[in-house]
Scaffold this motif. Structure first.
Motif, short mmCIF file in Angstrom:
data_model
loop_
_atom_site.label_atom_id
_atom_site.label_comp_id
_atom_site.label_asym_id
_atom_site.label_seq_id
_atom_site.Cartn_x
_atom_site.Cartn_y
_atom_site.Cartn_z
N LEU A 1 2.72 -3.10 7.80
CA LEU A 1 1.58 -3.77 8.42
C LEU A 1 1.77 -3.62 9.91
O LEU A 1 2.79 -4.05 10.45
CB LEU A 1 1.57 -5.25 8.01
N ASP B 1 0.62 -4.15 13.81
CA ASP B 1 -0.16 -4.95 14.75
C ASP B 1 -0.79 -3.99 15.75
O ASP B 1 -0.09 -3.37 16.55
CB ASP B 1 0.79 -5.93 15.47
N VAL B 2 -2.11 -3.88 15.69
CA VAL B 2 -2.76 -2.86 16.53
C VAL B 2 -2.70 -3.20 18.02
O VAL B 2 -2.86 -2.32 18.86
CB VAL B 2 -4.23 -2.60 16.11
N GLU C 1 3.75 -3.81 16.98
CA GLU C 1 4.79 -4.35 16.12
C GLU C 1 4.57 -3.94 14.67
O GLU C 1 3.45 -3.85 14.21
CB GLU C 1 4.74 -5.89 16.22
N ILE D 1 5.49 -4.70 10.68
CA ILE D 1 6.03 -5.64 9.71
C ILE D 1 6.17 -4.93 8.38
O ILE D 1 5.24 -4.27 7.93
CB ILE D 1 5.08 -6.84 9.57
N GLU E 1 -0.75 1.75 4.68
CA GLU E 1 -0.57 1.14 5.99
C GLU E 1 -1.72 0.19 6.24
O GLU E 1 -2.88 0.55 6.08
CB GLU E 1 -0.56 2.21 7.08
N LEU E 2 -1.37 -1.02 6.65
CA LEU E 2 -2.40 -1.98 7.02
C LEU E 2 -2.37 -2.13 8.54
O LEU E 2 -1.30 -2.21 9.13
CB LEU E 2 -2.13 -3.33 6.35
N TYR E 3 -3.54 -2.14 9.14
CA TYR E 3 -3.63 -2.33 10.58
C TYR E 3 -4.35 -3.65 10.83
O TYR E 3 -5.46 -3.85 10.32
CB TYR E 3 -4.37 -1.17 11.24
N GLY E 4 -3.73 -4.53 11.57
CA GLY E 4 -4.34 -5.84 11.74
C GLY E 4 -4.14 -6.44 13.12
O GLY E 4 -3.39 -5.92 13.94
N VAL E 5 -4.88 -7.50 13.39
CA VAL E 5 -4.69 -8.28 14.61
C VAL E 5 -4.29 -9.69 14.20
O VAL E 5 -4.75 -10.21 13.18
CB VAL E 5 -5.97 -8.36 15.47
N LYS E 6 -3.43 -10.28 14.99
CA LYS E 6 -2.93 -11.61 14.69
C LYS E 6 -4.08 -12.61 14.68
O LYS E 6 -4.95 -12.59 15.56
CB LYS E 6 -1.91 -12.03 15.76
N GLY F 1 -0.44 -13.63 8.42
CA GLY F 1 -1.15 -14.16 9.58
C GLY F 1 -1.96 -13.13 10.34
O GLY F 1 -2.20 -13.26 11.53
N HIS G 1 -5.43 -10.49 10.58
CA HIS G 1 -6.78 -10.17 10.16
C HIS G 1 -6.84 -8.65 10.06
O HIS G 1 -6.56 -7.95 11.03
CB HIS G 1 -7.78 -10.68 11.21
N ASP H 1 -8.11 -2.37 9.71
CA ASP H 1 -8.17 -1.02 9.19
C ASP H 1 -7.03 -0.84 8.20
O ASP H 1 -6.11 -1.65 8.17
CB ASP H 1 -8.01 -0.01 10.33
#
Lengths: 136, 136
Positions: free
Chosen positions: A91, A93-94, A98, A100, A128-133, B119, B121, B124
């Motif tokens: 995962l 963090d875009v 970072e 995870i 792969e997951l791309y996310g924002v906190k 935690g 969102h 992508d």
DNA sequence: GTAGATGCAAAGTATTTGCGACAAG
DNA sequence: CTTGTCGCAAATACTTTGCATCTAC
């Protein structure tokens, strides 16, 4: 199963040179996912005469021997991590970059099921997951 | 929702040049996932004066405008496909290179759930399955 | 008319390779 | 010893860019 990279090399008949030992050690100690440049930097601190060509050759060799995993995350250089028991996905963090690591049995099963449905035997996969906190 | 690429360009304020129209048309008609070289070949058959630089610039522009999706499958060049309603993932035959598109709601949900758990969102994601055909 | 697009060739990145010197088994 | 590895620099593969010219709006 051998526990460290040097033992894995022996087990696979990979010749253990001084350079490979250093690269193996750095990768074992790295908790992140360095790219070749970064790995070369770290390796240079121990032996400044090691060339970047050797680093490229070694990560490729280690990957083919099932010692390292290669990741090609979005828009960048290839990054490596030590391959251990227990598959995990990433995962990212875009915002911060970072990474995870996570394990999810359910998703692993589902993937096998999908491949199966189309008449395939799953040999590899990439999630792969791309996310924002999220704000709390 | 506009149905074709040209309409999407208008909607996004992307200037419609002759070259872009050709590239849009080729991509619309392509059922596979061509890389830039292949796209350039196809485009050249219609207008041989189009340069590869324009193809690169155009796919990038189209990607940023949400018109095309860029994929970086294993060990190769970037490949593109038209972005339509309904997200799908890819199952790649490692022997033949054939690409099968699939949709799985369950896996989509699971991904959101995982991001959530950490935690995040989800903005992508990338899921690629690599398999070999099963003997029947 | 003007901002933005194009073609060309040159420049960038990331990675690989040929080759003579060298080291591991 | 002999086979495979290393370091170096040059080569490759893919992609981006500077610049003068041209085109859509």
């Amino acid at each position: 199963m051998p526990e460290n990279i040097e033992q894995k090399c022996l087990a696979k008949g990979v010749k253990l040179t001084e350079q490979r030992k250093i690269i193996a050690k750095i990768m074992s100690e790295s908790k992140d996912h360095p790219d070749v440049d970064e790995l070369y930097n770290r390796v240079s601190k121990i032996d400044s005469k090691i060339s970047i060509a050797t680093v490229y050759r070694t990560v490729k060799l280690f990957e083919e021997s099932g010692i390292l995993a290669k990741h090609e995350f979005k828009g960048g250089k290839a990054r490596y991590e030590e391959l251990n028991e227990g598959h995990h996905d990433h995962l990212i963090d875009v915002k911060s970059g970072e990474i995870i690591e996570f394990v999810d049995e359910e998703i692993e099963k589902l993937q096998k099921k999908i491949a199966d449905k189309y008449g395939y035997h799953l040999v590899d996969h990439k999630l792969e997951l791309y996310g924002v906190k999220k704000k709390t």
